[in-house]
Motif scaffolding. Sequence first.
Motif, mmCIF file in Angstrom:
data_model
loop_
_atom_site.group_PDB
_atom_site.id
_atom_site.type_symbol
_atom_site.label_atom_id
_atom_site.label_comp_id
_atom_site.label_asym_id
_atom_site.label_seq_id
_atom_site.Cartn_x
_atom_site.Cartn_y
_atom_site.Cartn_z
ATOM 1 N N CYS A 138 -1.854 10.595 -1.470
ATOM 2 C CA CYS A 138 -1.192 9.469 -2.124
ATOM 3 C C CYS A 138 -0.476 9.901 -3.414
ATOM 4 O O CYS A 138 -1.108 10.468 -4.311
ATOM 5 C CB CYS A 138 -2.211 8.380 -2.447
ATOM 6 N N PHE A 141 -7.002 7.750 1.753
ATOM 7 C CA PHE A 141 -5.604 8.166 1.631
ATOM 8 C C PHE A 141 -5.344 8.908 0.321
ATOM 9 O O PHE A 141 -4.294 9.521 0.153
ATOM 10 C CB PHE A 141 -4.688 6.935 1.724
ATOM 11 N N HIS A 175 0.844 -1.193 0.000
ATOM 12 C CA HIS A 175 0.000 0.000 0.000
ATOM 13 C C HIS A 175 0.885 1.251 0.000
ATOM 14 O O HIS A 175 1.896 1.307 0.711
ATOM 15 C CB HIS A 175 -0.912 0.012 1.237
ATOM 16 N N PRO A 176 0.541 2.268 -0.775
ATOM 17 C CA PRO A 176 1.357 3.493 -0.797
ATOM 18 C C PRO A 176 1.543 4.123 0.586
ATOM 19 O O PRO A 176 2.592 4.740 0.846
ATOM 20 C CB PRO A 176 0.565 4.422 -1.732
ATOM 21 N N TYR A 177 0.561 3.968 1.468
ATOM 22 C CA TYR A 177 0.699 4.519 2.820
ATOM 23 C C TYR A 177 1.785 3.771 3.588
ATOM 24 O O TYR A 177 2.637 4.391 4.246
ATOM 25 C CB TYR A 177 -0.629 4.445 3.561
ATOM 26 N N CYS A 219 -6.295 -1.284 -1.909
ATOM 27 C CA CYS A 219 -5.812 -0.260 -2.839
ATOM 28 C C CYS A 219 -6.254 -0.610 -4.248
ATOM 29 O O CYS A 219 -6.214 -1.791 -4.642
ATOM 30 C CB CYS A 219 -4.280 -0.169 -2.763
#
Length: 364
Positions: A305, A301, A262-264, A332
């Motif tokens: 993002c 997010f 996940h980008p987070y 995502c």
Amino acid sequence: MNSTLNDANPDSSTEPVLSVRNLQTVFRTDRELIRAVDGISFDISKGETLGIVGESGSGKSVTARSIMGLVDSPGEILPKSSIKFNGEELTEYTDAEYQQIRGSGIGMVFQDPLKSLNPVYTVGNQIKEALRINRGISGQEATDKAIELLEDVAIPDPARRLKEYPHEFSGGMRQRAVIAMMLACDPDLLICDEPTTALDVTIQAQIIELLQDLQEERDLAILFITHDMGVIAEISDRVNVMYAGEFVEKAPVTELFENPKHPYTEGLLDAIPGTNAEKERLNTIEGDVPTPNEQATYCRFAPRCPKAFEDCEQVHPVHVPISEDGEHSAACLLYPEDRSTEEAVEYHRERGREAEDVPEGDHA
């Protein structure tokens, strides 16, 4: 620490110590409904540590307080939320029944140990009171047991320390004393909410090692909550990454650090000192965690993002299996990876419609 059950697999032959399904904790104000915890699900089994990590405001501490029955008005746990401890549904408990569970089955260690220690009583008196209430031990037997508990948490000269007050202990020693007081209740589950945040690095490492030793000796289940990815790496078996009330990624700890999806999660890992030593400045995630005050019909997010695209503002992502065994998943729209962007978005739309028909499922 032991390798563990997948939190998405409640049908395993080993019943989890704690099983949470579709937990929704909200706070009602005159102007809005804040969805502090919004549909999360997870299991914790004996002898394992589940870490929940995320920035401040993600809903981590509210999750802990929900499990402990410590959500005060205007907060409430919504119907269809389920919190099962050793098979018992806690959301149906009265205050008195919950108090009994807090005293015997579930212990909690807070960031500030002074919240758990009464400054006008000696540490020994407080541990002995816990022994009397929860295990029916009093008199010299309680004193001997209290000394033994202080020894268990590596407090030197425990017989003398038993007679001292909390202000006479250092921060690390106070945290050890709180852990001893929790152990006096002989819990099956220990919830640790940022227990090392206020401590220096050396003491932090000692507390983590202590928890690991106690877990091995007592087969404790531990829920460890922190914003510190380094601490998560040290203590957890599995990790759930939390953002704006939801879990955005779930994985075994080694898999999460070696293969974040996940980008987070990628942003959190990039911000760890030492991971980008060649750069003059640490990477950061721009912006702040939003207050989740409406139903998630999009990716919360997305505004922060770097990989967001138009559909992220219109479609709420569901968890997609990343690994074949299902242990690793991410919420995502970039996944499944083997599909085109359009196909992946449609996959999330369809799964979202199915989830609406099964409200007790994981909407993380």
